[in-house]
Scaffold this active site. Structure first.
Site, PDB file in Angstrom:
ATOM      1  N   GLY A   1       0.855  -1.129   0.041  1.00  0.00           N
ATOM      2  CA  GLY A   1       0.078  -0.134  -0.039  1.00  0.00           C
ATOM      3  C   GLY A   1       1.051   1.236  -0.036  1.00  0.00           C
TER       4      GLY A   1
ATOM      5  N   CYS B   1       1.829   3.786   2.387  1.00  0.00           N
ATOM      6  CA  CYS B   1       2.634   4.016   3.327  1.00  0.00           C
ATOM      7  C   CYS B   1       3.958   3.414   2.816  1.00  0.00           C
ATOM      8  N   VAL B   2       4.251   1.938   2.902  1.00  0.00           N
ATOM      9  CA  VAL B   2       5.359   1.372   2.436  1.00  0.00           C
ATOM     10  C   VAL B   2       6.065   1.885   1.359  1.00  0.00           C
TER      11      VAL B   2
ATOM     12  N   CYS C   1       4.735   7.205   3.967  1.00  0.00           N
ATOM     13  CA  CYS C   1       5.435   7.335   5.330  1.00  0.00           C
ATOM     14  C   CYS C   1       6.660   6.989   5.100  1.00  0.00           C
TER      15      CYS C   1
ATOM     16  N   LYS D   1       9.045   8.701   2.526  1.00  0.00           N
ATOM     17  CA  LYS D   1       9.095  10.027   3.061  1.00  0.00           C
ATOM     18  C   LYS D   1      10.060  10.333   4.209  1.00  0.00           C
TER      19      LYS D   1
ATOM     20  N   GLY E   1      -9.875  -6.008  -7.403  1.00  0.00           N
ATOM     21  CA  GLY E   1     -11.322  -6.509  -6.702  1.00  0.00           C
ATOM     22  C   GLY E   1     -12.254  -5.636  -7.160  1.00  0.00           C
TER      23      GLY E   1
ATOM     24  N   TYR F   1      -0.242  18.312   4.093  1.00  0.00           N
ATOM     25  CA  TYR F   1       1.097  17.910   4.841  1.00  0.00           C
ATOM     26  C   TYR F   1       1.946  17.147   3.697  1.00  0.00           C
TER      27      TYR F   1
ATOM     28  N   GLU G   1       5.771  18.477   3.072  1.00  0.00           N
ATOM     29  CA  GLU G   1       6.805  17.348   3.569  1.00  0.00           C
ATOM     30  C   GLU G   1       7.815  17.313   2.309  1.00  0.00           C
TER      31      GLU G   1
ATOM     32  N   LYS H   1      -7.905  11.154  -3.601  1.00  0.00           N
ATOM     33  CA  LYS H   1      -9.182  10.660  -4.026  1.00  0.00           C
ATOM     34  C   LYS H   1      -9.276   9.123  -3.483  1.00  0.00           C
TER      35      LYS H   1
ATOM     36  N   PRO I   1      -1.328   4.045  11.350  1.00  0.00           N
ATOM     37  CA  PRO I   1      -1.606   3.316  12.466  1.00  0.00           C
ATOM     38  C   PRO I   1      -3.140   3.324  12.749  1.00  0.00           C
TER      39      PRO I   1
ATOM     40  N   HIS J   1      16.477  16.238  31.556  1.00  0.00           N
ATOM     41  CA  HIS J   1      17.357  17.405  31.171  1.00  0.00           C
ATOM     42  C   HIS J   1      18.643  16.634  30.524  1.00  0.00           C
TER      43      HIS J   1
ATOM     44  N   GLU K   1      11.322  17.686  27.875  1.00  0.00           N
ATOM     45  CA  GLU K   1      11.320  18.426  29.323  1.00  0.00           C
ATOM     46  C   GLU K   1      10.658  19.858  29.143  1.00  0.00           C
TER      47      GLU K   1
HETATM   48  P1  FAD Z   1      -3.327   2.032   1.320  1.00  0.00           P
HETATM   49  O1  FAD Z   1      -2.164   1.799   2.075  1.00  0.00           O
HETATM   50  O2  FAD Z   1      -3.356   3.237   0.391  1.00  0.00           O
HETATM   51  O3  FAD Z   1      -3.671   0.679   0.598  1.00  0.00           O
HETATM   52  C1  FAD Z   1      -4.653   0.386  -0.251  1.00  0.00           C
HETATM   53  C2  FAD Z   1      -4.110  -0.571  -1.306  1.00  0.00           C
HETATM   54  O4  FAD Z   1      -5.302  -0.949  -2.018  1.00  0.00           O
HETATM   55  C3  FAD Z   1      -3.306  -0.142  -2.331  1.00  0.00           C
HETATM   56  O5  FAD Z   1      -2.012  -0.944  -2.596  1.00  0.00           O
HETATM   57  C4  FAD Z   1      -3.944  -0.045  -3.573  1.00  0.00           C
HETATM   58  O6  FAD Z   1      -3.250  -0.295  -4.757  1.00  0.00           O
HETATM   59  C5  FAD Z   1      -4.947  -1.290  -3.422  1.00  0.00           C
HETATM   60  N1  FAD Z   1      -6.217  -1.105  -4.138  1.00  0.00           N
HETATM   61  C6  FAD Z   1      -7.148  -0.091  -4.471  1.00  0.00           C
HETATM   62  N2  FAD Z   1      -7.996  -0.270  -4.972  1.00  0.00           N
HETATM   63  C7  FAD Z   1      -7.881  -1.920  -5.153  1.00  0.00           C
HETATM   64  C8  FAD Z   1      -8.837  -2.650  -5.640  1.00  0.00           C
HETATM   65  N3  FAD Z   1     -10.107  -2.359  -6.334  1.00  0.00           N
HETATM   66  N4  FAD Z   1      -8.365  -3.991  -5.569  1.00  0.00           N
HETATM   67  C9  FAD Z   1      -7.302  -4.438  -5.094  1.00  0.00           C
HETATM   68  N5  FAD Z   1      -6.584  -3.502  -4.576  1.00  0.00           N
HETATM   69  C10 FAD Z   1      -6.689  -2.285  -4.660  1.00  0.00           C
HETATM   70  N6  FAD Z   1       0.660   8.320   7.382  1.00  0.00           N
HETATM   71  C11 FAD Z   1       1.229   8.181   8.612  1.00  0.00           C
HETATM   72  O7  FAD Z   1       0.716   7.600   9.398  1.00  0.00           O
HETATM   73  N7  FAD Z   1       2.445   8.759   8.705  1.00  0.00           N
HETATM   74  C12 FAD Z   1       3.220   9.228   7.749  1.00  0.00           C
HETATM   75  O8  FAD Z   1       4.217   9.896   7.888  1.00  0.00           O
HETATM   76  C13 FAD Z   1       2.558   9.356   6.384  1.00  0.00           C
HETATM   77  N8  FAD Z   1       3.136  10.031   5.344  1.00  0.00           N
HETATM   78  C14 FAD Z   1       2.514   9.973   4.075  1.00  0.00           C
HETATM   79  C15 FAD Z   1       3.156  10.566   3.161  1.00  0.00           C
HETATM   80  C16 FAD Z   1       2.661  10.535   2.000  1.00  0.00           C
HETATM   81  C17 FAD Z   1       3.473  11.220   0.821  1.00  0.00           C
HETATM   82  C18 FAD Z   1       1.186   9.775   1.740  1.00  0.00           C
HETATM   83  C19 FAD Z   1       0.531   9.686   0.364  1.00  0.00           C
HETATM   84  C20 FAD Z   1       0.521   9.416   2.739  1.00  0.00           C
HETATM   85  C21 FAD Z   1       1.424   9.521   4.060  1.00  0.00           C
HETATM   86  N9  FAD Z   1       0.654   8.769   5.233  1.00  0.00           N
HETATM   87  C22 FAD Z   1       1.164   8.783   6.349  1.00  0.00           C
HETATM   88  C23 FAD Z   1      -0.578   8.208   4.953  1.00  0.00           C
HETATM   89  C24 FAD Z   1      -0.694   6.852   4.920  1.00  0.00           C
HETATM   90  O9  FAD Z   1       0.340   6.413   4.072  1.00  0.00           O
HETATM   91  C25 FAD Z   1      -2.215   5.982   4.541  1.00  0.00           C
HETATM   92  O10 FAD Z   1      -2.915   6.783   5.742  1.00  0.00           O
HETATM   93  C26 FAD Z   1      -2.249   4.578   4.915  1.00  0.00           C
HETATM   94  O11 FAD Z   1      -1.469   4.162   3.804  1.00  0.00           O
HETATM   95  C27 FAD Z   1      -3.550   4.233   4.519  1.00  0.00           C
HETATM   96  O12 FAD Z   1      -3.989   2.600   4.495  1.00  0.00           O
HETATM   97  P2  FAD Z   1      -5.175   2.182   3.744  1.00  0.00           P
HETATM   98  O13 FAD Z   1      -4.855   0.598   4.136  1.00  0.00           O
HETATM   99  O14 FAD Z   1      -6.365   3.060   3.930  1.00  0.00           O
HETATM  100  O15 FAD Z   1      -4.765   2.207   2.234  1.00  0.00           O
HETATM  101  P1  NA7 Z   2      -4.539  17.764   1.974  1.00  0.00           P
HETATM  102  O1  NA7 Z   2      -4.440  17.789   3.292  1.00  0.00           O
HETATM  103  O2  NA7 Z   2      -5.927  17.551   1.431  1.00  0.00           O
HETATM  104  O3  NA7 Z   2      -4.109  19.089   1.295  1.00  0.00           O
HETATM  105  C1  NA7 Z   2      -4.240  19.324  -0.112  1.00  0.00           C
HETATM  106  C2  NA7 Z   2      -3.574  21.110  -0.598  1.00  0.00           C
HETATM  107  O4  NA7 Z   2      -3.811  20.982  -1.973  1.00  0.00           O
HETATM  108  C3  NA7 Z   2      -4.522  22.094   0.180  1.00  0.00           C
HETATM  109  O5  NA7 Z   2      -3.297  22.933   0.617  1.00  0.00           O
HETATM  110  C4  NA7 Z   2      -5.180  22.593  -0.992  1.00  0.00           C
HETATM  111  O6  NA7 Z   2      -5.661  23.767  -0.465  1.00  0.00           O
HETATM  112  C5  NA7 Z   2      -4.489  22.313  -2.132  1.00  0.00           C
HETATM  113  N1  NA7 Z   2      -5.245  22.217  -3.295  1.00  0.00           N
HETATM  114  C6  NA7 Z   2      -6.208  21.309  -3.376  1.00  0.00           C
HETATM  115  N2  NA7 Z   2      -6.686  21.449  -4.647  1.00  0.00           N
HETATM  116  C7  NA7 Z   2      -5.878  22.281  -5.333  1.00  0.00           C
HETATM  117  C8  NA7 Z   2      -6.070  23.027  -6.622  1.00  0.00           C
HETATM  118  N3  NA7 Z   2      -6.892  22.650  -7.693  1.00  0.00           N
HETATM  119  N4  NA7 Z   2      -5.157  23.837  -6.923  1.00  0.00           N
HETATM  120  C9  NA7 Z   2      -4.394  24.333  -5.838  1.00  0.00           C
HETATM  121  N5  NA7 Z   2      -4.069  23.944  -4.681  1.00  0.00           N
HETATM  122  C10 NA7 Z   2      -5.170  22.895  -4.522  1.00  0.00           C
HETATM  123  O7  NA7 Z   2      -3.691  16.798   1.040  1.00  0.00           O
HETATM  124  P2  NA7 Z   2      -2.270  16.019   1.217  1.00  0.00           P
HETATM  125  O8  NA7 Z   2      -2.239  15.437  -0.141  1.00  0.00           O
HETATM  126  O9  NA7 Z   2      -1.407  17.113   1.759  1.00  0.00           O
HETATM  127  O10 NA7 Z   2      -2.634  14.991   2.276  1.00  0.00           O
HETATM  128  C11 NA7 Z   2      -3.802  14.111   2.082  1.00  0.00           C
HETATM  129  C12 NA7 Z   2      -3.655  13.212   2.921  1.00  0.00           C
HETATM  130  O11 NA7 Z   2      -3.011  12.144   2.656  1.00  0.00           O
HETATM  131  C13 NA7 Z   2      -3.650  13.394   4.366  1.00  0.00           C
HETATM  132  O12 NA7 Z   2      -4.399  13.362   5.219  1.00  0.00           O
HETATM  133  C14 NA7 Z   2      -2.306  12.682   4.798  1.00  0.00           C
HETATM  134  O13 NA7 Z   2      -2.651  11.776   5.993  1.00  0.00           O
HETATM  135  C15 NA7 Z   2      -1.952  11.624   3.720  1.00  0.00           C
HETATM  136  P3  NA7 Z   2      -7.002  24.322   0.295  1.00  0.00           P
HETATM  137  O14 NA7 Z   2      -6.433  24.324   1.644  1.00  0.00           O
HETATM  138  O15 NA7 Z   2      -8.024  23.172  -0.124  1.00  0.00           O
HETATM  139  O16 NA7 Z   2      -7.117  25.725  -0.369  1.00  0.00           O
END
Ligand code: FAD
Ligand code: NA7
Length: 486
Positions: free
Chosen positions: A51, A53-54, A58, A61, A128, A195, A199, A285, A334, A462, A467
């Site tokens: 998924g 994270c790996v 996370c 990143k 699926g 975020y 990051e 999305k 988590p 300390h 602290e």
């Molecule tokens: P996912 O881990 O996204 O897994 C879903 C899996 O399902 C994917 O492999 C996908 O390809 C698969 N899939 C989708 N549709 C289908 C289908 N129809 N059939 C079969 N397989 C399918 N979280 C933290 O806690 N700490 C962090 O530091 C952190 N950093 C992040 C940094 C980035 C850049 C991003 C994008 C996210 C980060 N997150 C972080 C968020 C974290 O990665 C997600 O919250 C977490 O992975 C969600 O887990 P999940 O099981 O919901 O889905």
């Molecule tokens: P976020 O937290 O939904 O942030 C998306 C950012 O992008 C936010 O600053 C938005 O601004 C901006 N945004 C959204 N659409 C546009 C368009 N069309 N043009 C310019 N800027 C836009 O998403 P992240 O990707 O950072 O993280 C999503 C989740 O993934 C997060 O919860 C983590 O757990 C992992 P806004 O504030 O809406 O004006």
């Protein structure tokens, strides 16, 4: 299990939530299959099991953030007596970092597959979709297979969104691509100030790339805005540029290969500049549309995208959901793991324990990290009223910053508490080095109903950043200056 269903649990999505649930269910004796399939990004990036994270979240990143911190530490090391080349002669190699990060991910994918096999979870590399409420179709390169099950778990997570402007998908990348980019990113525009955007821009700057963030409205929507602004100022101090109140209009490729981005500001004024990389971090999305949920009768939340559940149960009683697909729940690894485990313990282990989505700590791994747990100042005021909360705050000086004369201007912490009685702590916020490590323990304390009284009766360690939380005594209400004595 009815006599027709082959499995006790079929999990769609082998990410954080899905895998945790599948392994726990198998350990409890259930017959489990996990379907995981990664649709390549518009640029063609794909990856293995595990998924977001790996593979593209996370883990890569954090590794790239750490690489950026090491760069900073190298500069500091000179003032601590290390004989190193002049800063301009210390060079970073993107391809070496990329390779190291990708090797780590590949080994994690491998370990996951072995782990699933050992734990007797059937892994199916297939996409699926629901055929009916009790059947999921698994589509592989070889064909389609039907799986029937007593319970289903939707854990499909989400993927980055692109704005609908010319050139975004064609020339832009997202967090799905950055960690495996086959050339160095060069001068980068990050669109989006959530975020993920902060990051990525932070580590790119730390690795030596020119990095600019385009902010549509505010930085870090949903987070405490005073803290968000300090995070932004700390990034500006490190040289990350911010384009405020701007929206992108188009991305096009110049004959020289550079990407020309056009954008407008809030007064409609037009601007353009050339970049090597444009990274969209404009939110994510949920991957629910593709699931044919209507065939199972599962309803979507009012946003038309996510799934609303009651204790992870959808409107169809034997179909559950965890992780990033859940409506208005924290999108964190988590959280997905914990909810998934607790759910299958209820389904197969007789447990009654429900997931709590309250007081979940998180950290933003910007160059100066921001860790928080509990309420933001805005939410605390909204829920309890400004007169009923007390806010303690302080700037502080990490000891190790003194010798290299690192800026302490943005090392700040804040404790939000109820004003009456023992002053129950509602929120804790910290900007500084190792904020993630610091805030985790305090999250456990908040679970145990931490009070300001208890915090101030805790003997500190300390000299440590943590602290500082045991020494907070200046309230915002007092109007006293929150700066440490020099
Ligand atoms: P996912 O881990 O996204 O897994 C879903 C899996 O399902 C994917 O492999 C996908 O390809 C698969 N899939 C989708 N549709 C289908 C289908 N129809 N059939 C079969 N397989 C399918 N979280 C933290 O806690 N700490 C962090 O530091 C952190 N950093 C992040 C940094 C980035 C850049 C991003 C994008 C996210 C980060 N997150 C972080 C968020 C974290 O990665 C997600 O919250 C977490 O992975 C969600 O887990 P999940 O099981 O919901 O889905
Ligand atoms: P976020 O937290 O939904 O942030 C998306 C950012 O992008 C936010 O600053 C938005 O601004 C901006 N945004 C959204 N659409 C546009 C368009 N069309 N043009 C310019 N800027 C836009 O998403 P992240 O990707 O950072 O993280 C999503 C989740 O993934 C997060 O919860 C983590 O757990 C992992 P806004 O504030 O809406 O004006």
């Amino acid at each position: 299990k009815s006599k027709h269903s082959k499995y006790d649990l079929v999990v769609i999505g082998g990410g954080s939530g899905g895998l945790a649930a599948a392994k726990e269910a198998a350990a409890l004796g259930a017959k489990v299959a996990v379907l995981d399939f990664v649709t390549p990004s518009p640029r063609g990036t794909k990856w293995g099991i595990g998924g977001t994270c790996v593979n593209v979240g996370c883990i890569p990143k954090k590794l790239m953030h750490h690489a950026a911190l090491l760069g900073e530490a190298l500069h500091d090391a000179r003032s601590y007596g290390f004989r190193l080349p002049q800063p301009e002669n210390i060079k970073h190699n993107w391809l070496l970092l990329r390779q190291a990060v990708q090797n780590h991910i590949k080994s994690a994918n491998w370990v996951t597959r072995i782990d699933l096999r050992d734990k007797k979870v059937e892994y199916i590399n297939a996409f699926g979709t629901f055929k009916d409420p009790y059947t999921v179709q698994a589509t592989t390169k070889k064909g389609v297979k039907s799986l029937t099950s007593k319970y289903f778990l939707i854990a499909v997570g989400g993927r980055p969104r692109y704005p609908s402007i010319p050139g975004a998908r064609e020339f832009g990348i997202t967090s799905d691509d950055i960690f495996s980019l086959e050339h160095d990113p060069g001068k980068t525009l990050v669109v989006g100030a959530g975020y993920v955007g902060l990051e990525c821009a932070g580590f790119l700057k730390g690795l030596g790339f020119d990095s600019t963030i385009m902010v549509r409205s505010i930085v870090l929507r949903g987070f405490d805005q005073q803290m968000a602004n300090i995070v932004m100022e700390a990034m500006m101090e490190k040289g990350v540029q911010f384009l405020h109140k701007c929206i992108p209009k188009s991305v096009a490729k110049n004959p020289n290969g550079k990407l020309q981005v056009k954008w407008t500001n809030s007064t409609g004024q037009e601007f353009n500049d050339d970049f090597d990389t444009v990274l969209f971090a404009t939110g994510r999305k949920a991957l629910t549309r593709e699931l044919c949920l209507d065939k199972a009768g599962v309803m979507l939340a009012r946003d038309g995208e996510k799934i609303e559940t009651v204790n992870e149960q959808t409107n169809v009683p034997h179909i559950y959901a965890v992780g990033d697909v859940l409506f208005k729940k924290p999108e964190l690894t988590p959280v997905a793991i914990h909810a998934g485990r607790l759910l299958v313990r209820r389904l197969f282990g007789g447990s009654k324990i429900q997931m709590s989505y309250e007081n979940i700590a998180t950290t933003i791994f910007t160059p100066l990290e921001y860790g928080c747990v509990g309420l933001s100042e805005e939410t605390a005021i909204e829920r309890f009223g400004a007169d009923n909360i007390e806010i303690y705050h302080s700037y502080y000086k990490p000891t190790e910053f003194s010798i290299p004369q690192r800026s302490i201007a943005h090392c700040y912490l804040k404790v939000i508490a109820k004003r009456d009685g023992q002053q129950q702590v509602l929120g804790m916020h910290l900007i500084g080095p190792q904020a993630g490590e610091v805030i985790q323990g305090f999250a456990a304390a908040i679970k145990c109903n931490l009070t300001v009284n208890a915090l101030l009766n805790t003997v500190g360690i300390h000299p440590a950043v943590a602290e500082e939380f045991t020494r907070i005594n200046i309230t915002k209400r007092s109007g006293k200056t929150p700066f440490p004595a020099s």
